[in-house]
Design an enzyme around this catalytic site. Structure first.
Site, PDB file in Angstrom:
ATOM      1  N   GLN A   1       5.576  14.381   6.026  1.00 46.44           N
ATOM      2  CA  GLN A   1       6.256  13.668   7.116  1.00 46.44           C
ATOM      3  C   GLN A   1       7.498  12.960   6.590  1.00 46.44           C
ATOM      4  O   GLN A   1       8.570  13.000   7.206  1.00 46.44           O
ATOM      5  CB  GLN A   1       5.278  12.662   7.733  1.00 46.44           C
TER       6      GLN A   1
ATOM      7  N   HIS B   1      -3.791  -1.075   8.671  1.00 47.13           N
ATOM      8  CA  HIS B   1      -4.526  -1.424   7.455  1.00 47.13           C
ATOM      9  C   HIS B   1      -3.519  -1.948   6.433  1.00 47.13           C
ATOM     10  O   HIS B   1      -2.306  -2.043   6.738  1.00 47.13           O
ATOM     11  CB  HIS B   1      -5.301  -0.212   6.916  1.00 47.13           C
TER      12      HIS B   1
ATOM     13  N   VAL C   1      -1.375   3.086  -0.552  1.00 50.45           N
ATOM     14  CA  VAL C   1      -2.286   1.982  -0.870  1.00 50.45           C
ATOM     15  C   VAL C   1      -3.704   2.528  -0.796  1.00 50.45           C
ATOM     16  O   VAL C   1      -4.055   3.249   0.141  1.00 50.45           O
ATOM     17  CB  VAL C   1      -2.095   0.799   0.103  1.00 50.45           C
TER      18      VAL C   1
ATOM     19  N   MET D   1      -5.771   4.650   1.910  1.00 51.16           N
ATOM     20  CA  MET D   1      -6.000   4.001   3.209  1.00 51.16           C
ATOM     21  C   MET D   1      -5.429   4.849   4.321  1.00 51.16           C
ATOM     22  O   MET D   1      -4.337   5.414   4.199  1.00 51.16           O
ATOM     23  CB  MET D   1      -5.377   2.617   3.214  1.00 51.16           C
TER      24      MET D   1
ATOM     25  N   GLY E   1      -2.071  -0.681   4.005  1.00 46.99           N
ATOM     26  CA  GLY E   1      -0.922   0.202   3.753  1.00 46.99           C
ATOM     27  C   GLY E   1       0.218  -0.075   4.725  1.00 46.99           C
ATOM     28  O   GLY E   1       1.391  -0.158   4.340  1.00 46.99           O
ATOM     29  N   HIS E   2      -0.120  -0.243   6.009  1.00 49.02           N
ATOM     30  CA  HIS E   2       0.919  -0.551   7.000  1.00 49.02           C
ATOM     31  C   HIS E   2       1.586  -1.900   6.696  1.00 49.02           C
ATOM     32  O   HIS E   2       2.798  -2.057   6.859  1.00 49.02           O
ATOM     33  CB  HIS E   2       0.309  -0.635   8.401  1.00 49.02           C
TER      34      HIS E   2
ATOM     35  N   GLY F   1      -0.636   2.351  15.134  1.00 50.72           N
ATOM     36  CA  GLY F   1      -1.611   1.276  15.283  1.00 50.72           C
ATOM     37  C   GLY F   1      -2.850   1.464  14.419  1.00 50.72           C
ATOM     38  O   GLY F   1      -2.894   2.291  13.522  1.00 50.72           O
TER      39      GLY F   1
HETATM   40  O1  PAF Z   1       2.776   8.098  10.440  1.00 49.53           O
HETATM   41  C1  PAF Z   1       2.546   7.784  11.620  1.00 49.53           C
HETATM   42  O2  PAF Z   1       1.813   6.835  11.921  1.00 49.53           O
HETATM   43  C2  PAF Z   1       3.188   8.572  12.737  1.00 49.53           C
HETATM   44  O3  PAF Z   1       3.276   9.927  12.409  1.00 49.53           O
HETATM   45  C3  PAF Z   1       4.566   8.026  13.162  1.00 49.53           C
HETATM   46  C4  PAF Z   1       5.580   8.102  12.028  1.00 49.53           C
HETATM   47  C5  PAF Z   1       4.419   6.584  13.598  1.00 49.53           C
HETATM   48  C6  PAF Z   1       5.110   8.828  14.326  1.00 49.53           C
HETATM   49  O4  PAF Z   1       4.258   8.777  15.428  1.00 49.53           O
END
Ligand code: PAF
Length: 301
Positions: A153, A34, A176, A184, A36-37, A31
């Site tokens: 990750q 921004h 981004v 971001m 980037g998401h 949540g």
């Molecule tokens: O990158 C993130 O926002 C978190 O690490 C993820 C992949 C949603 C896991 O909680």
């Protein structure tokens, strides 16, 4: 856009969507979205017929003294943004269903999670891979999209998917950046005005390293020294690490003879930020690195 909070209902939606022959694209988030998401959602859309975005602030990936309690949250704003970008389902699982009493199973990816951020956050990546594995079983995606800013990750999740034979395509989406180069991040919201200025040193350090490489430098110590100098010049920045690594294995390297990950973590006051790029002798504009043509110094517009 449909909002689903119940895990069983999410699985039933996924089964019904799959039985219609539709591909499910998935963007897991914590949540406080921004641009980037939103790019991740657009990327998911380009690989699928129906896009699910989840919001779940995952307690398992926060260390004891980290920012779980103060992590920024604004589901109403996030919902409007996801609706606007054409998300089909917003999945908001409840913590009690995700981690029921007696929960004791985790997914750990070993080697690639030890260095870089894993050195200072030894439990973090097991928390990430556990929640992502669980979300994959809830949403049943064909393809899932993750940002290259969290490069370690992304590598950990790719490794998990390979090692556990999960039938899910993992896509890495570009970092981004704000107009001044800052990557971001939801955590940028913590920065004071002076810390925000200081945080530009991260992308400047990456650019300094890339410029050296483009001029033919291959020596890792000299390249890292250039990046570290930029951050050291910023009195509000406290560098945690600057590391060169193989982008596939994340093993440290001491020379840049092929596309190489430069990863940085630094603290600005109480806020820890990370950034990275793939160093290459070709200029970033021309680099087409296999897994991350994307993790380059481009800015948002
Ligand atoms: O990158 C993130 O926002 C978190 O690490 C993820 C992949 C949603 C896991 O909680």
């Amino acid at each position: 856009m449909e909002t689903i909070t119940d895990i069983r209902q999410m699985q039933q939606w996924a089964d019904a969507t799959r039985s219609r022959g539709q591909r499910i694209g998935f963007v897991p988030t914590m949540g406080y979205l921004h641009a980037g998401h939103l790019n991740l959602v657009r990327a998911a859309r380009s690989h699928s017929d129906a896009v699910v975005a989840s919001i779940f602030v995952n307690p398992l990936q926060f260390g004891t003294n980290e920012d779980l309690e103060r992590y920024p949250r604004d589901v109403r704003r996030d919902t409007a943004m996801l609706l606007d970008v054409g998300t089909d389902v917003l999945f908001l699982p409840e913590a009690a269903g995700v981690y029921p009493p007696g929960f004791q199973t985790t997914v750990t990816v070993e080697r690639v999670t030890r260095g870089l951020c894993g050195a200072a956050r030894p439990t973090h990546f097991a928390g990430v891979t556990t929640i992502v594995a669980k979300l994959f079983h809830m949403v049943k995606p064909h393809v899932a999209v993750f940002g290259c800013k969290d490069f370690q990750q992304l590598v950990a999740i790719r490794t998990m998917v390979t090692d556990l034979n999960l039938d899910i395509e993992i896509v890495g989406a570009p970092i981004v950046r704000e107009a001044d180069g800052l990557a971001m991040s939801s955590r940028n919201a913590y920065l004071s005005a002076t810390e925000r200025q200081a945080a530009r040193s991260l992308s400047k350090a990456l650019a300094a390293a890339q410029a050296l490489v483009e001029h033919g430098e291959v020596d890792g110590l000299r390249i890292l020294a250039a990046a570290r100098r930029v951050i050291a010049d910023e009195s509000l920045a406290r560098l945690e690490y600057a590391t060169l690594a193989d982008p596939d294995t994340l093993e440290e390297v001491d020379a840049v003879r092929r596309p190489t990950l430069l990863a940085l973590a630094a603290h600005f006051g109480r806020t820890r930020l990370i950034d990275n790029c793939i160093l290459s002798r070709e200029s970033t504009a021309r680099t087409g690195w296999r897994k991350s043509p994307d993790s380059q110094l481009s800015t948002a517009n």
